[in-house]
Design a protein around this motif. Structure first.
Motif, PDB file in Angstrom:
ATOM      1  N   ALA A 263     -81.648 115.452  75.027  1.00 43.27           N
ATOM      2  CA  ALA A 263     -80.315 114.922  75.299  1.00 43.27           C
ATOM      3  C   ALA A 263     -80.222 114.391  76.722  1.00 43.27           C
ATOM      4  CB  ALA A 263     -79.268 116.012  75.061  1.00 43.27           C
ATOM      5  N   ALA A 264     -80.847 115.101  77.671  1.00 45.00           N
ATOM      6  CA  ALA A 264     -80.817 114.654  79.064  1.00 45.00           C
ATOM      7  C   ALA A 264     -81.535 113.316  79.223  1.00 45.00           C
ATOM      8  CB  ALA A 264     -81.452 115.703  79.960  1.00 45.00           C
ATOM      9  N   ALA A 265     -82.665 113.171  78.551  1.00 51.97           N
ATOM     10  CA  ALA A 265     -83.460 111.949  78.703  1.00 51.97           C
ATOM     11  C   ALA A 265     -82.682 110.704  78.296  1.00 51.97           C
ATOM     12  CB  ALA A 265     -84.740 112.051  77.887  1.00 51.97           C
ATOM     13  N   GLU A 266     -81.736 110.856  77.409  1.00 46.86           N
ATOM     14  CA  GLU A 266     -80.999 109.701  76.915  1.00 46.86           C
ATOM     15  C   GLU A 266     -80.038 109.125  77.949  1.00 46.86           C
ATOM     16  OE1 GLU A 266     -79.164 111.095  73.356  1.00 46.86           O
ATOM     17  OE2 GLU A 266     -81.000 110.894  72.150  1.00 46.86           O
ATOM     18  N   SER A 267     -79.572 109.956  78.889  1.00 53.91           N
ATOM     19  CA  SER A 267     -78.512 109.452  79.766  1.00 53.91           C
ATOM     20  C   SER A 267     -78.626 109.856  81.239  1.00 53.91           C
ATOM     21  CB  SER A 267     -77.151 109.924  79.241  1.00 53.91           C
ATOM     22  OG  SER A 267     -77.109 111.345  79.208  1.00 53.91           O
ATOM     23  N   VAL A 268     -79.549 110.752  81.597  1.00 57.91           N
ATOM     24  CA  VAL A 268     -79.597 111.247  82.974  1.00 57.91           C
ATOM     25  C   VAL A 268     -79.950 110.105  83.927  1.00 57.91           C
ATOM     26  CG1 VAL A 268     -82.045 111.915  82.921  1.00 57.91           C
ATOM     27  CG2 VAL A 268     -80.439 113.161  84.400  1.00 57.91           C
ATOM     28  N   ASP A 269     -79.372 110.135  85.132  1.00 59.08           N
ATOM     29  CA  ASP A 269     -79.629 109.051  86.090  1.00 59.08           C
ATOM     30  C   ASP A 269     -80.739 109.425  87.067  1.00 59.08           C
ATOM     31  OD1 ASP A 269     -78.496 110.551  88.260  1.00 59.08           O
ATOM     32  OD2 ASP A 269     -76.502 109.883  87.661  1.00 59.08           O
ATOM     33  N   ASP A 270     -81.225 108.423  87.799  1.00 59.48           N
ATOM     34  CA  ASP A 270     -82.363 108.624  88.696  1.00 59.48           C
ATOM     35  C   ASP A 270     -82.034 109.586  89.837  1.00 59.48           C
ATOM     36  OD1 ASP A 270     -84.032 107.018  87.231  1.00 59.48           O
ATOM     37  OD2 ASP A 270     -83.701 105.228  88.452  1.00 59.48           O
ATOM     38  N   ALA A 271     -80.812 109.552  90.341  1.00 60.38           N
ATOM     39  CA  ALA A 271     -80.440 110.441  91.446  1.00 60.38           C
ATOM     40  C   ALA A 271     -80.553 111.898  91.018  1.00 60.38           C
ATOM     41  CB  ALA A 271     -79.021 110.130  91.912  1.00 60.38           C
ATOM     42  N   HIS A 272     -80.118 112.188  89.809  1.00 63.89           N
ATOM     43  CA  HIS A 272     -80.214 113.556  89.289  1.00 63.89           C
ATOM     44  C   HIS A 272     -81.681 113.950  89.135  1.00 63.89           C
ATOM     45  CE1 HIS A 272     -78.169 116.930  87.241  1.00 63.89           C
ATOM     46  NE2 HIS A 272     -79.311 117.040  86.588  1.00 63.89           N
TER      47      HIS A 272
ATOM     48  N   GLU B  40     -91.299 112.885  83.874  1.00 61.84           N
ATOM     49  CA  GLU B  40     -91.544 111.455  83.692  1.00 61.84           C
ATOM     50  C   GLU B  40     -90.997 110.951  82.360  1.00 61.84           C
ATOM     51  OE1 GLU B  40     -92.508 109.429  86.093  1.00 61.84           O
ATOM     52  OE2 GLU B  40     -92.352 111.270  87.269  1.00 61.84           O
ATOM     53  N   ALA B  41     -91.021 111.774  81.332  1.00 63.22           N
ATOM     54  CA  ALA B  41     -90.422 111.385  80.052  1.00 63.22           C
ATOM     55  C   ALA B  41     -88.920 111.190  80.207  1.00 63.22           C
ATOM     56  CB  ALA B  41     -90.728 112.414  78.974  1.00 63.22           C
ATOM     57  N   CYS B  42     -88.292 112.049  81.003  1.00 63.84           N
ATOM     58  CA  CYS B  42     -86.857 111.886  81.257  1.00 63.84           C
ATOM     59  C   CYS B  42     -86.591 110.616  82.054  1.00 63.84           C
ATOM     60  CB  CYS B  42     -86.314 113.119  81.991  1.00 63.84           C
ATOM     61  SG  CYS B  42     -86.203 114.608  80.983  1.00 63.84           S
ATOM     62  N   ARG B  43     -87.442 110.311  83.028  1.00 64.69           N
ATOM     63  CA  ARG B  43     -87.275 109.080  83.816  1.00 64.69           C
ATOM     64  C   ARG B  43     -87.390 107.844  82.931  1.00 64.69           C
ATOM     65  NH1 ARG B  43     -86.649 109.497  89.128  1.00 64.69           N
ATOM     66  NH2 ARG B  43     -87.604 111.215  90.309  1.00 64.69           N
ATOM     67  N   ALA B  44     -88.249 107.937  81.918  1.00 61.66           N
ATOM     68  CA  ALA B  44     -88.450 106.806  81.009  1.00 61.66           C
ATOM     69  C   ALA B  44     -87.370 106.752  79.935  1.00 61.66           C
ATOM     70  CB  ALA B  44     -89.817 106.910  80.353  1.00 61.66           C
ATOM     71  N   HIS B  45     -86.458 107.721  79.960  1.00 60.76           N
ATOM     72  CA  HIS B  45     -85.399 107.828  78.949  1.00 60.76           C
ATOM     73  C   HIS B  45     -85.990 107.865  77.535  1.00 60.76           C
ATOM     74  CE1 HIS B  45     -82.445 107.353  82.074  1.00 60.76           C
ATOM     75  NE2 HIS B  45     -83.009 106.215  82.466  1.00 60.76           N
ATOM     76  N   ASP B  46     -87.109 108.584  77.426  1.00 62.05           N
ATOM     77  CA  ASP B  46     -87.800 108.737  76.140  1.00 62.05           C
ATOM     78  C   ASP B  46     -87.501 110.133  75.611  1.00 62.05           C
ATOM     79  OD1 ASP B  46     -89.567 109.050  74.010  1.00 62.05           O
ATOM     80  OD2 ASP B  46     -91.130 107.853  74.954  1.00 62.05           O
ATOM     81  N   ALA B  47     -86.450 110.250  74.794  1.00 67.79           N
ATOM     82  CA  ALA B  47     -86.012 111.558  74.311  1.00 67.79           C
ATOM     83  C   ALA B  47     -87.080 112.235  73.465  1.00 67.79           C
ATOM     84  CB  ALA B  47     -84.723 111.405  73.505  1.00 67.79           C
ATOM     85  N   THR B  48     -87.788 111.477  72.646  1.00 63.71           N
ATOM     86  CA  THR B  48     -88.815 112.057  71.783  1.00 63.71           C
ATOM     87  C   THR B  48     -89.955 112.636  72.611  1.00 63.71           C
ATOM     88  OG1 THR B  48     -88.282 110.511  70.006  1.00 63.71           O
ATOM     89  CG2 THR B  48     -90.432 111.583  69.912  1.00 63.71           C
ATOM     90  N   ALA B  49     -90.392 111.893  73.627  1.00 57.33           N
ATOM     91  CA  ALA B  49     -91.485 112.368  74.475  1.00 57.33           C
ATOM     92  C   ALA B  49     -91.044 113.573  75.309  1.00 57.33           C
ATOM     93  CB  ALA B  49     -91.962 111.242  75.386  1.00 57.33           C
ATOM     94  N   ALA B  50     -89.801 113.562  75.800  1.00 59.00           N
ATOM     95  CA  ALA B  50     -89.305 114.683  76.597  1.00 59.00           C
ATOM     96  C   ALA B  50     -89.242 115.952  75.762  1.00 59.00           C
ATOM     97  CB  ALA B  50     -87.926 114.355  77.164  1.00 59.00           C
ATOM     98  N   GLU B  51     -88.752 115.819  74.546  1.00 59.50           N
ATOM     99  CA  GLU B  51     -88.667 116.982  73.663  1.00 59.50           C
ATOM    100  C   GLU B  51     -90.052 117.536  73.355  1.00 59.50           C
ATOM    101  OE1 GLU B  51     -86.782 118.230  69.311  1.00 59.50           O
ATOM    102  OE2 GLU B  51     -86.582 116.178  70.055  1.00 59.50           O
ATOM    103  N   ALA B  52     -91.001 116.659  73.053  1.00 55.50           N
ATOM    104  CA  ALA B  52     -92.358 117.103  72.741  1.00 55.50           C
ATOM    105  C   ALA B  52     -93.032 117.740  73.955  1.00 55.50           C
ATOM    106  CB  ALA B  52     -93.187 115.922  72.229  1.00 55.50           C
ATOM    107  N   ALA B  53     -92.813 117.165  75.139  1.00 61.65           N
ATOM    108  CA  ALA B  53     -93.416 117.704  76.349  1.00 61.65           C
ATOM    109  C   ALA B  53     -92.861 119.088  76.664  1.00 61.65           C
ATOM    110  CB  ALA B  53     -93.182 116.752  77.525  1.00 61.65           C
ATOM    111  N   MET B  54     -91.552 119.263  76.488  1.00 62.39           N
ATOM    112  CA  MET B  54     -90.962 120.574  76.728  1.00 62.39           C
ATOM    113  C   MET B  54     -91.494 121.597  75.723  1.00 62.39           C
ATOM    114  SD  MET B  54     -89.106 122.622  78.451  1.00 62.39           S
ATOM    115  CE  MET B  54     -88.061 121.633  79.528  1.00 62.39           C
TER     116      MET B  54
END
Length: 231
Positions: A110-119, A197-211
């Motif tokens: 969920a974070a990967a879909e909308s989190v900003d770079d500053a965060h 890095e998955a979150c930076r790329a806004h790749d929710a699938t990759a972020a979930e798998a990495a976690m």
């Protein structure tokens, strides 16, 4: 970081600037730290009077601190017998990580879909401090920075209830995590970087798998360390 329940445990005893800590807060922080770092071992008795003397307070803040830690599963309170540090076990470890695997991959997706770079820059800074503390052998600071890194990612999901659900199982898993802190340090670093890095790329699938891989790897390393100590 927001003023959530986990701030009470993971930031310094004085808390973030501008946030007042009661005596019960401070005692909770310190008992929690002693449990997590192994200074109060599983099964250890927690006499209220002794703890009050240790922290220079009355019994009331200690009772409140033990009640809070009991709610997290870190302390067991038995009527007429007092409190003790909850026991650890491989079974409890696996149960804890089973729940984490349900919640935390969902949060980072969920974070990967909308989190900003500053965060994410703040999360990267926390991760750098975690790595530096591990290299320096400062496990207490490493634990605090590690928690800050993860919860900055979970806050990016913008779900207060999801974060609240994660907090208690996170606190319980903290008792186990540093049992394996010296195992495969480079692998853990790579896993953290992959999640970020998955979150930076806004790749929710990759972020979930990495976690998911990160949690499964941590669980397996900790379980191996526990079984080795038994053997």
């Amino acid at each position: 970081m927001t003023s959530t329940d986990h701030d009470l445990f993971e930031l310094s005893p004085d808390g973030p600037a501008g946030i007042h800590r009661t005596m019960a807060d401070r005692v909770t922080v310190e008992i929690h730290r002693l449990i997590i770092m192994g200074d109060l071992e599983p099964g250890s008795a927690l006499p209220i009077r002794d703890l009050a003397d240790r922290f220079g307070t009355s019994s009331m803040p200690v009772r409140e601190a033990l009640r809070r830690l009991g709610g997290l599963g870190l302390v067991e309170i038995t009527p007429h017998r007092g409190a003790r540090v909850a026991e650890t076990s491989v079974e409890d470890l696996e149960d804890t990580y089973r729940v984490r695997l349900l919640l935390e991959p969902l949060a980072v997706a969920a974070a990967a879909e909308s989190v900003d770079d500053a965060h994410l820059d703040r999360a990267a800074d926390a991760l750098a401090r975690h790595n530096a503390a591990i290299d320096a052998g400062d496990l207490d600071r490493a634990r605090t920075a590690h928690t800050e890194f993860h919860f900055l990612l979970y806050q990016g999901a913008a779900s207060r209830w999801l974060q609240r659900a994660i907090e208690p199982v996170w606190q319980n898993s903290d008792r186990y995590r540093f049992a394996a802190s010296g195992r495969e340090k480079d692998r853990s670093r790579a896993e953290h970087t992959e999640i970020l890095e998955a979150c930076r790329a806004h790749d929710a699938t990759a972020a979930e798998a990495a976690m998911r891989r990160h949690l499964e790897g941590a669980r397996d390393r900790i379980r191996a360390a526990m079984l080795a100590r038994r053997g």
